[in-house]
Each structure stands twice: as C-alpha cells, then as structure tokens.
Design a protein around this motif. Structure first.
Motif, PDB file in Angstrom:
ATOM      1  N   GLU A 119       6.892  -1.663  -5.957  1.00 44.91           N
ATOM      2  CA  GLU A 119       7.232  -0.555  -6.849  1.00 44.91           C
ATOM      3  C   GLU A 119       6.898  -0.884  -8.295  1.00 44.91           C
ATOM      4  N   ALA A 120       7.076  -2.144  -8.672  1.00 48.45           N
ATOM      5  CA  ALA A 120       6.746  -2.539 -10.045  1.00 48.45           C
ATOM      6  C   ALA A 120       5.266  -2.270 -10.298  1.00 48.45           C
ATOM      7  N   LYS A 121       4.438  -2.615  -9.330  1.00 48.69           N
ATOM      8  CA  LYS A 121       3.009  -2.367  -9.461  1.00 48.69           C
ATOM      9  C   LYS A 121       2.720  -0.863  -9.520  1.00 48.69           C
ATOM     10  N   GLU A 122       3.343  -0.132  -8.658  1.00 50.14           N
ATOM     11  CA  GLU A 122       3.220   1.331  -8.591  1.00 50.14           C
ATOM     12  C   GLU A 122       3.559   1.954  -9.947  1.00 50.14           C
ATOM     13  N   LEU A 123       4.663   1.483 -10.548  1.00 51.30           N
ATOM     14  CA  LEU A 123       5.117   2.045 -11.820  1.00 51.30           C
ATOM     15  C   LEU A 123       4.183   1.653 -12.960  1.00 51.30           C
ATOM     16  N   PHE A 124       3.578   0.479 -12.849  1.00 49.91           N
ATOM     17  CA  PHE A 124       2.672   0.024 -13.909  1.00 49.91           C
ATOM     18  C   PHE A 124       1.445   0.924 -13.970  1.00 49.91           C
ATOM     19  N   GLY A 125       1.072   1.439 -12.817  1.00 47.99           N
ATOM     20  CA  GLY A 125      -0.009   2.427 -12.780  1.00 47.99           C
ATOM     21  C   GLY A 125      -1.372   1.805 -12.655  1.00 47.99           C
ATOM     22  N   GLU A 126      -1.942   1.397 -13.756  1.00 52.34           N
ATOM     23  CA  GLU A 126      -3.329   0.900 -13.763  1.00 52.34           C
ATOM     24  C   GLU A 126      -3.507  -0.406 -12.965  1.00 52.34           C
ATOM     25  N   GLU A 127      -4.764  -0.703 -12.688  1.00 47.04           N
ATOM     26  CA  GLU A 127      -5.140  -1.969 -12.039  1.00 47.04           C
ATOM     27  C   GLU A 127      -4.698  -3.169 -12.878  1.00 47.04           C
ATOM     28  N   ILE A 128      -4.280  -4.237 -12.239  1.00 45.96           N
ATOM     29  CA  ILE A 128      -3.936  -5.461 -12.968  1.00 45.96           C
ATOM     30  C   ILE A 128      -4.767  -6.604 -12.411  1.00 45.96           C
ATOM     31  N   LYS A 129      -5.420  -7.329 -13.301  1.00 44.90           N
ATOM     32  CA  LYS A 129      -6.145  -8.534 -12.880  1.00 44.90           C
ATOM     33  C   LYS A 129      -5.132  -9.571 -12.412  1.00 44.90           C
ATOM     34  N   GLY A 130      -5.449 -10.258 -11.334  1.00 41.18           N
ATOM     35  CA  GLY A 130      -4.518 -11.289 -10.871  1.00 41.18           C
ATOM     36  C   GLY A 130      -3.516 -10.749  -9.881  1.00 41.18           C
ATOM     37  N   VAL A 131      -3.686  -9.505  -9.467  1.00 42.18           N
ATOM     38  CA  VAL A 131      -2.823  -8.949  -8.423  1.00 42.18           C
ATOM     39  C   VAL A 131      -3.688  -8.501  -7.250  1.00 42.18           C
ATOM     40  N   SER A 132      -3.406  -9.025  -6.063  1.00 42.85           N
ATOM     41  CA  SER A 132      -4.158  -8.547  -4.898  1.00 42.85           C
ATOM     42  C   SER A 132      -3.224  -7.832  -3.936  1.00 42.85           C
ATOM     43  N   LEU A 133      -3.766  -6.930  -3.188  1.00 43.42           N
ATOM     44  CA  LEU A 133      -2.955  -6.087  -2.311  1.00 43.42           C
ATOM     45  C   LEU A 133      -3.665  -5.906  -0.983  1.00 43.42           C
ATOM     46  N   GLU A 134      -2.952  -6.154   0.096  1.00 48.42           N
ATOM     47  CA  GLU A 134      -3.493  -5.943   1.433  1.00 48.42           C
ATOM     48  C   GLU A 134      -2.548  -5.047   2.199  1.00 48.42           C
ATOM     49  N   GLU A 135      -3.080  -4.100   2.915  1.00 48.67           N
ATOM     50  CA  GLU A 135      -2.196  -3.228   3.703  1.00 48.67           C
ATOM     51  C   GLU A 135      -2.505  -3.369   5.181  1.00 48.67           C
ATOM     52  N   GLU A 136      -1.485  -3.211   5.999  1.00 49.19           N
ATOM     53  CA  GLU A 136      -1.661  -3.284   7.444  1.00 49.19           C
ATOM     54  C   GLU A 136      -0.624  -2.365   8.087  1.00 49.19           C
ATOM     55  N   ASN A 137      -0.986  -1.707   9.204  1.00 52.03           N
ATOM     56  CA  ASN A 137       0.001  -0.927   9.938  1.00 52.03           C
ATOM     57  C   ASN A 137       0.220  -1.568  11.299  1.00 52.03           C
ATOM     58  N   LYS A 138       1.492  -1.866  11.599  1.00 54.38           N
ATOM     59  CA  LYS A 138       1.843  -2.417  12.912  1.00 54.38           C
ATOM     60  C   LYS A 138       2.796  -1.418  13.528  1.00 54.38           C
ATOM     61  N   GLU A 139       2.312  -0.748  14.585  1.00 53.36           N
ATOM     62  CA  GLU A 139       3.117   0.343  15.150  1.00 53.36           C
ATOM     63  C   GLU A 139       3.578   1.263  14.018  1.00 53.36           C
ATOM     64  N   ASP A 140       4.860   1.492  13.896  1.00 50.31           N
ATOM     65  CA  ASP A 140       5.289   2.412  12.834  1.00 50.31           C
ATOM     66  C   ASP A 140       5.764   1.691  11.570  1.00 50.31           C
ATOM     67  N   ILE A 141       5.373   0.432  11.413  1.00 47.35           N
ATOM     68  CA  ILE A 141       5.735  -0.304  10.184  1.00 47.35           C
ATOM     69  C   ILE A 141       4.509  -0.408   9.284  1.00 47.35           C
ATOM     70  N   LYS A 142       4.690  -0.081   8.004  1.00 43.57           N
ATOM     71  CA  LYS A 142       3.618  -0.265   7.026  1.00 43.57           C
ATOM     72  C   LYS A 142       3.884  -1.580   6.299  1.00 43.57           C
ATOM     73  N   ILE A 143       2.946  -2.526   6.436  1.00 46.25           N
ATOM     74  CA  ILE A 143       3.132  -3.841   5.807  1.00 46.25           C
ATOM     75  C   ILE A 143       2.175  -3.960   4.621  1.00 46.25           C
ATOM     76  N   THR A 144       2.709  -4.335   3.457  1.00 47.58           N
ATOM     77  CA  THR A 144       1.866  -4.560   2.279  1.00 47.58           C
ATOM     78  C   THR A 144       2.048  -5.996   1.820  1.00 47.58           C
ATOM     79  N   ARG A 145       0.948  -6.707   1.649  1.00 44.16           N
ATOM     80  CA  ARG A 145       1.051  -8.091   1.157  1.00 44.16           C
ATOM     81  C   ARG A 145       0.494  -8.136  -0.255  1.00 44.16           C
ATOM     82  N   LEU A 146       1.398  -8.334  -1.209  1.00 46.13           N
ATOM     83  CA  LEU A 146       1.015  -8.305  -2.615  1.00 46.13           C
ATOM     84  C   LEU A 146       1.086  -9.724  -3.167  1.00 46.13           C
ATOM     85  N   LYS A 147      -0.003 -10.154  -3.851  1.00 44.21           N
ATOM     86  CA  LYS A 147       0.041 -11.489  -4.453  1.00 44.21           C
ATOM     87  C   LYS A 147      -0.063 -11.379  -5.960  1.00 44.21           C
TER      88      LYS A 147
END
Lengths: 295, 295, 295, 295
Positions: free
Chosen positions: C10-38
């Motif tokens: 949510e912090a990233k979402e609220l910041f809005g714009e792209e941030i260098k040094g932040v990576s984001l991966e999304e995956e769906n497992k059955e009905d779970i949405k998994i996001t891996r943020l670094k």
C-alpha cells in the motif's frame, strides 16, 4: 444519501430545521449533558423515522473516565430509568445481541449483571434475606442466526408465560459520530425499532408488538463507514457536502466500524447500564450491596 | 449412605443384584464401548431411581484422544441420536447449565455450535443454499439463579410458540467415578430428571412435563466428594465398606469436585456432542461442511 | 496529510510513481493473489518509509471463506514462510499485542496455537514421540502498558537466554483500506517497525536490534479514521483530493477503527497464521496431526 | 502414603509431633486467622519438606464472602506482603501457571490486574501524574508445555535485563483439604518450590536460583484425589488410618480435583491478591484509585 443513526437526538440534528411536534429540553448534571426529546405526533415521527415517544440522551465524558466508582452517574441514570418504569410488578430485562460479536455484546454482557429475583421465594427468600425485593427476570435472546428464532418471537413467548409489567430491552446502537461511541446513552419508552442496533433485528419490539411497555436502553457502539466519512469532513459548505455525497464509494454503506478500543467500551457501558438498572429496580439497595450480590 | 450418579449404568452397577425389568446390551465399536440399558417397568425405575426408558452409554478412551478428527466417533454417536429422533419436523436443541461455571457449561457451549436453520427461508434460503435443511432451533436457558425463570418454564414457553417435534436437551452430569468424567456419554429418551446435572435443576424435563419427546444427552463432569472417596477405596470387604460409610465426613456430601483439566474436558465434550447432533440432524452434510457452517 | 499503512504494498501504491530500487512480482495461486515486493536501497526505503527487504503480500478472498479446511491455503502461506526461515535450529515465535484488545490480539491468539517443542527432551521425547521435531519456543510479550517492559527489551532478554536462530514476530497491522482488513497477509524478512501495528510499539524489532533474523507476519485489523474516509472518496480528481485533505477533521487522525466483525476476523487470521507457521516449522507433520497436537 | 500439600501449615499439621526449629504464632484479625510459621533450621526443613523461612497463612471465611468491598481484608493482606518487601526499588510481579486451565490460572489472572509502572517516565509520567509511583514490572510466564521455556529460565532472563530488587511470584497451590480451597492464602519469603503448584514446575524459584528475594503468594485451588479421600475419613484411629492408606486406589495419586465452583474461586482469589499486592506496592493510593487505574 442517508446517514444512519439510532439516536433520536442525531436524527433531529441531521434533519436540520425545526419540526413541529418535537420538543427538546436540556439539562446538565455534573459532567453529564441530558437531553429530553419528545416526538409528539405522526408527522414528526415520520420525518425523523423514529417512533413517537420520549428519548432521553445522556452524554458522558469520553471513555477515559471510570464508571464503577461514579455513584453519582449511576444514580443519575437510574433516576431516568425509574421515571419510565411502572411503580411495581415484575420487570423483565432482555439483553439483545450476539455475545460473540464484541460490538454487539452490550445486551448479553449487561444481562449477565442484572440481579434476577423472581425465583426468590420461600426457603430461598429466608436464606438470602432478599424476599422483599421487586421481582425481576432476565433473558438473553441471542440472535436469530444462532437460535433460528426471531428476537420478537423469543420475547413474546417468555412474556406470555411470566407476564411482566414492563420490559427493559438493552441493545447496542449505531451512531453517526465516532466520538459518541461508548459515551452516549439513550433511554426511551418506545422500545427497539426494526433496523436499529448492531445486529439489525427485523422485528419491532414495542408495546404494540409485545403487549407490555418496553423501555429501550442503548449505547452506540458502531458507525457506518460512509456516515463516518461524511462526519469527518463536516462542513457548512452545501456544494462540497453535495459533492461528497455524490462521490462516496457505495460499498461504504455496507461496512460498519467500531473503535479499536471496543472491548473496553462495551465492558464499561454494560456495567454502567447494569448497575443503573439494578439501582432503578431496587432503590433500597446501595451500590455496594448490589455489587456484592452480582459478582 | 447413597452414592450420587446421573448415569443409569452406574445406578445399576451400584444396585448390584439383578433387577427384573432391566435389560442390558453391550456392543464394541472400534474403541467405544456402547451399553444399551432399558428400564421397562415402574419397580425397576423405582429401584434405580431413574425414569423408565432407554439409556445408551458410550464409553470413550480417556481425554488424551482428540475428538475433532475422529469422524468415526462422531458418526457412531450421531447414529445413536438419530435412532431416538422423529424422522422429520422441527427439533429444538436446548443447552442447559450455567456458562460461567466451567463444569456446568457443557450445555451452553454445545448450543453455541449447533447449526440453527429454522429461520432460513425465502431470501436467506436462496442466498445460503441451506433452504433444504431440517428446521432446527437452539436455545440456552441459563440457570434460575441468573434468570429468575425455572428451566422448565423457560423451555415450555418457547415450545408453545415454536412447536418442535422433539427436544434435545444437553446437560452436564454427575458420575460416581472420577475416571468416567469427560469420556462417557449418556443418551436417553427419558429427558432430564430433577436433581440431575451439575446445577441441580428442580424441574423434570420429560415428554410428560414438556409435551414433546425429550432426548437427554449428557457427559459427567463432576463427582460428589464423598462418592469419589468411597470409589477410591472400592472393595469387596463388606465390613470395611460399612466402616467407611460410617466414618465419612458428612460435609463431603455437599462438596462436588471436577478434575483439574475441566476446561479441556468441557471443550472436547461440547464439540463432540455438537458435531454429533448436527450430523444426526443433517445426515446429508459432511463433517467438513458442518465445521465451516458453524465456525 | 499522510495516510497510515503498515503494508509495504500500500505504501508503494500511495506513492504513485515508479521508484528505483523497488521490484514487484505478482503471482496467482488458486484464489490467492501473491505480490513479492523488494525494497533494495536506502532511497527507496526512505521514500516508502519501510525497511529494506522483502515483503510478501497474500490477498485472500474476504472473510466469508473458511480457513480451517483450506489446506491449500495453509500450504501456500507455509511455503512463503519456509523460504525466509533458516534451514534448522531453534525458532522463537513471538506474539505481539494486547490480548484484551480484540483488534490487537492477533499475536497472542496466534502464539496460543503454536506448537512449542524446545522442552521436549529425554523422557518427554520418548513418551510423546515428538523428540525429532524442530525446536520451537513461544512467547507472548504483552504490551508495555501492562508489563512495564518494552517489547524489544522483553524479546532481547529471552533471546540472550535461549539463543534462537530466527524469530517469527506476529502482530496486528494497520491498513489504508477497510476492504483489506482480515484478508491480507504480509510476510517480511524485515521484522516489525516502530509505529507499526495496532498497539504502536516504539521499538524496532529487526535483525539489527535483536541480533537474529526477524520474520514479521501480520494481518491488517485496523484503519485510521481519516485514512479510511479518504479511501472511501477515492478519486483521480486532484483538486477534489486536495480539498478533502484540507477539510478532514484533525481528530480523525487519532481515531482508529476496526470492522464490526473483528472477533471473527481475528480468530480466523490467528488460526491461519498459527497453522501455517506450524506447517513451515514441521513440514513432516500433516495438518490433521498439527490440529490434534495444538487443541 | 504421603499426602501432598503446598501449605507449610498443613505439612506441620500432618507431621503431628512437635518439631525443633519450627515456631508458630497465631493472631486473629476480624474474621481472618493469621498463622506465622517459621522454619529455622535444615532438620526442620527436611522433616516438613519445605524451604527454611517464614510462611504466613491467612484463613478467610469461605467463598460466600465478597472480597472487593472488604477493604479491611485487602489491607490486612497488604500489610503482611509489605513486611516481606524491600523498602524501595523495582519489584517484578510474576504470574505463574496456565491461563487456559482454570484451577491453574490464579497467577496470570492476578498479573492482569497488577499496575505496571516501570515504563512511566518522561511524558507519560507528566500526562498520567503517576511518575512518583514505585517502579513495578509484570510478567506472565506461561507454562513450559506451551512456551518450550522453563519458568525459571524465563524469569531469570527477564531478571538479568531489568534487575528487580525483589520478585513476587503468584501461583495456584495444592492443599490437603477441600475446605481450604479458595479461602486460604499463603505468603512466604521462600519463593516457590519444585513440585509445588497446580502445574508442577520443575524448577525452584528462590533467592538462590534467581539471585533476588522471592516472595511467594499462593492460594490452594486443587487437592489430590487420594489426599482428599483420606481427609474425608479423617480419624484418630491409627489402625483404621493404616487400613485406608493400604487400600487406596493408587490411580488416585495422579488425579487432581478442584471444586465445581472453581471459576468463582479463582476470580475472587486473583482479585484479592492483585489488589493487596497493588496496595502493598503503592501504599499512598486508595483502593478506589487502584481500581480505576487497573480496570
């Protein structure tokens, strides 16, 4: 978009303009602000969407204050309740709501601390010395989803059996303002209305439906999310208010929230009401006596 | 000196000799010992001080075992209950006892986990897909000392209103043996008798007094102190037994004890009974379905 | 005006714009949405006001779903936790928060259901057959207002004594969205940050301060009132958003709310986390085995 | 066959004959019987199987009495505790036992109502006006089976960090007499001994093992079944006593029982001890002030 409230005082506040057939009296007793609102005719009742009758609102200082020691507060509340009660005869106290949902547990938590005396006869009366007390019965109705029985049906069947002179129904309410939660008490001689309360009973619990006078006692413990949001931006700027109403996320209507401190709030309100009702029913007993009989 | 027990099986055991009009059948299902005892005439009923009717006793291995996973056990219990139930129509499940006294809380704890379905009609039936289930209502009567209402009066008033075909009354019982507490289940078609149970209800809850068949389900959770003491010295030496009875401190009669692990015992027994009753009432639902509907 | 959130996503979402040094991966497992943020560097950490490290967010369908039966979900969560855990050695699970404040009780409720094994040695190991399990210790730290001890001090003193290889700290979180409460899980290798959580611990609980890796697991259970209000009017209209921020009642900042159904939400989230952590720590045991060991 | 008791007074009673090195003083304060027993040398300690030191036993009238109102009782207990406490410096109150096992929950229930003050410094001190109070820290250690940590280890690690001047350890005890449960209080300067208490901690909690003075406070809440049985047949007839000991069912040794009313008993005892300890630690505060700070 309507703002939901179970407090007659807030309904009037939200209506804004003067209403014929509504009278209002204010009084300050120590740090309690008491408002006595009367809805005297059908038009006024329709405008405010509240039953005709008397609504006493008692606004206490916020949670920080400790209720138990405050005998003055207990007595002020007890006095208001006593005025609405018949002079004698059996009183049935009904705790409405779901004990497993903290913000809805006001009724059952309160019922747990009401002194039941209807059964104190013969040997028990002699052994306990409590034979002279006013007869009181206590029920917790649970909620329809857990019992399969409507609250109205439930109460009606017990009423037919034990024939009380009056009912005191205790329930958690919804307010329009977060700041009122836990520290405003409404006492009315109009019973409990459908759609009111946290659990949204569908049946009206009034003298009409139950056949005996019903005194409703409640404390707001929840706010609808959208009502709360509008309250936070409160403004006299008509245009901005209009914009707000237009833009609110409709899902907010279904979401209902309660303060983080809900456990504390419920425990204190339940104790305040229980002790006040006990005092109103047994004016001869001291608060100390009542505490030692209940715990 | 009498030894108090609410288990018909123990009453027979204590009586010692054969009694005409009492039949006994034993069966072992996996690790459960099932005894079906029938009291067929008044003389036998008088000798054992138990109502005429059928008493099924199911003896489980001690507490160490975990009930939830044991679908076989649930089904074995459910089967016994189902045999005593009318084939269809509304069933009312009544949890007897005081939820604030742990060893007496079996009834209310169990009632909390019974699936109520009587109200599932119209829109709710469509939304939940549960419209086809057998109608079930659930009440917790509380205890007279807290409600001012006798358990019998309480049940009778609800029965008059909702007219069930049968009642299942769940209550904590007294046993003569410490080793039976928490791991013996009695199911009977004779209801609940006065003086039985932990809380000692004074009213008989039977088909006679309530006007509908009453299935009593209970688990012993307490032992009278003197009964337990005599049990610990159990002996065939008549003279020594006589000496014991002479010397026991009469105060022990009024003291009632429960094992240190009473919380665990009550939680497990309440869950076993609740799941079994749910299975007996809704044989089409799997244990998994029931768990997800209750929690 | 800032919107408070403990979720890195949510912090990233609220910041809005792209941030260098932040990576984001999304995956769906059955009905779970998994996001891996670094969060990979200090600038990004500063912008989002979150520690550098990995944040896994798992979004579940809302409350209506029943967790216990959902072995797939447990395993999906357990897998994420296992990846952050050292391969072997003692793990200490710490339940943070106040058990008496329902929305803050996630940590202690979860700790109650973690299988402790560190003491299972010698005779106990033989008797229980659990001697081969990974050593686990469990503490509930309580809150400073009730113990007089800062959570960091508390953990540090136990760590010095029992020397775990890693800590799993479970705490209730704040979100910016009402709709996320109870159904979003954040797992991170960055521990717990000051100001985070419902109870607002003042000490940082990280590898830096505690000297061992700290895995933080949390579920949002509260929203700040003003954050929620802004969320309900969510809009792309910059000017209107600005107006909102200007007009919000400043008291709303201090008020924190939770859904009416908070009891249900906490019970289910605590059970989901506890079972997942148990699965991650003892991958050889089945969910059924774990349930029978815990209850 | 030995009868188990954690009360030094009962150990002496059971020993029968006079013991050199044991002194006994009795006093009656209103309706409390106070006995001060001193074990002065190793031989006496060995004979009674109790540590050398002072044991104060306070016998109250049975449960029927209501503790909260009884300021005199609180003060009588507080006075005894105060005499054993160092004059100033940090005191750590430790609640021992399992909060989920009612008869073992005395310690944690009591700890919940101890006023923690160690953290009240700076701004908090100003805001609350409590900056002048004696520093107090409060911990509930849980039980080894749930934490994986021995109670002694647990306490020792916190002690090393916060360095208290004294510890007050509160625990549920075993008595030899059913009639003593809930209404006898033992206060000693000898800490808590291995094997004592309901949960049977294996570690000694004394000045020797913890490095600071340990005041043990306990109320008996359980009796071993066989001990209770022998007590019920109590007799001076040596031969009969001998017969009893011979014939008792050995399983009775492992069974431990508590009265049916254990919930009431624990709640009242926990409140009596908590209020008394608070009074002893903060003699300037009135009972009313303490109640409003704790609830």
């Amino acid at each position: 978009m309507e703002r939901r409230t179970d407090l007659a005082l807030e309904a009037k506040e939200l209506f804004g303009e003067e209403i014929k057939g509504v009278s209002l009296e204010e009084e300050n007793k120590e740090d309690i602000k008491i408002t006595r609102l009367k809805i005297k005719n059908k038009q006024a009742s329709h405008k405010l969407n509240k039953e005709m009758g008397t609504y006493i609102t008692m606004e206490f200082p916020p949670l920080t204050d400790y209720f138990r020691e405050a005998d003055d507060k207990l007595k002020a509340v007890a006095e208001e309740i006593k005025r609405l009660l018949p002079v004698n005869g059996l009183v049935m106290v009904a705790g409405l709501g779901n004990p497993e949902i903290t913000p809805d547990a006001l009724g059952p938590k309160c019922a747990d601390k009401i002194l039941a005396t209807r059964h104190i006869k013969g040997d028990v009366a002699k052994a306990t010395g409590l034979g002279h007390l006013r007869p009181v019965a206590v029920v917790s109705t649970g909620v329809t989803g857990k019992t399969g029985i409507e609250t109205g049906e439930y109460l009606l069947s017990i009423i037919k059996k034990i024939k009380p002179n009056a009912i005191i129904a205790v329930d958690a309410l919804a307010s329009r303002r977060l700041s009122r939660l836990g520290c405003t008490l409404q006492i009315s001689n109009t019973g409990i209305s459908p759609g009111a309360g946290v659990g949204n009973n569908r049946t009206k619990l009034t003298a009409d439906t139950l056949g005996v006078p019903v005194i409703g006692i409640g404390v707001p413990t929840v706010v609808e999310a959208s009502t709360m949001a509008l309250d936070l931006f409160d403004t006299d700027d008509e245009e901005f208010s209009h914009q707000l109403r237009e833009r609110v996320n409709p899902k907010g209507r279904q979401m209902v929230v309660t303060p983080k401190e809900v456990d504390l709030l419920i425990n204190r309100a339940a104790e305040l009401i229980a002790l006040s009702v006990n005092c109103a029913l047994h004016p001869d007993l001291s608060v100390g006596d009542l505490l030692s009989l209940i715990y």
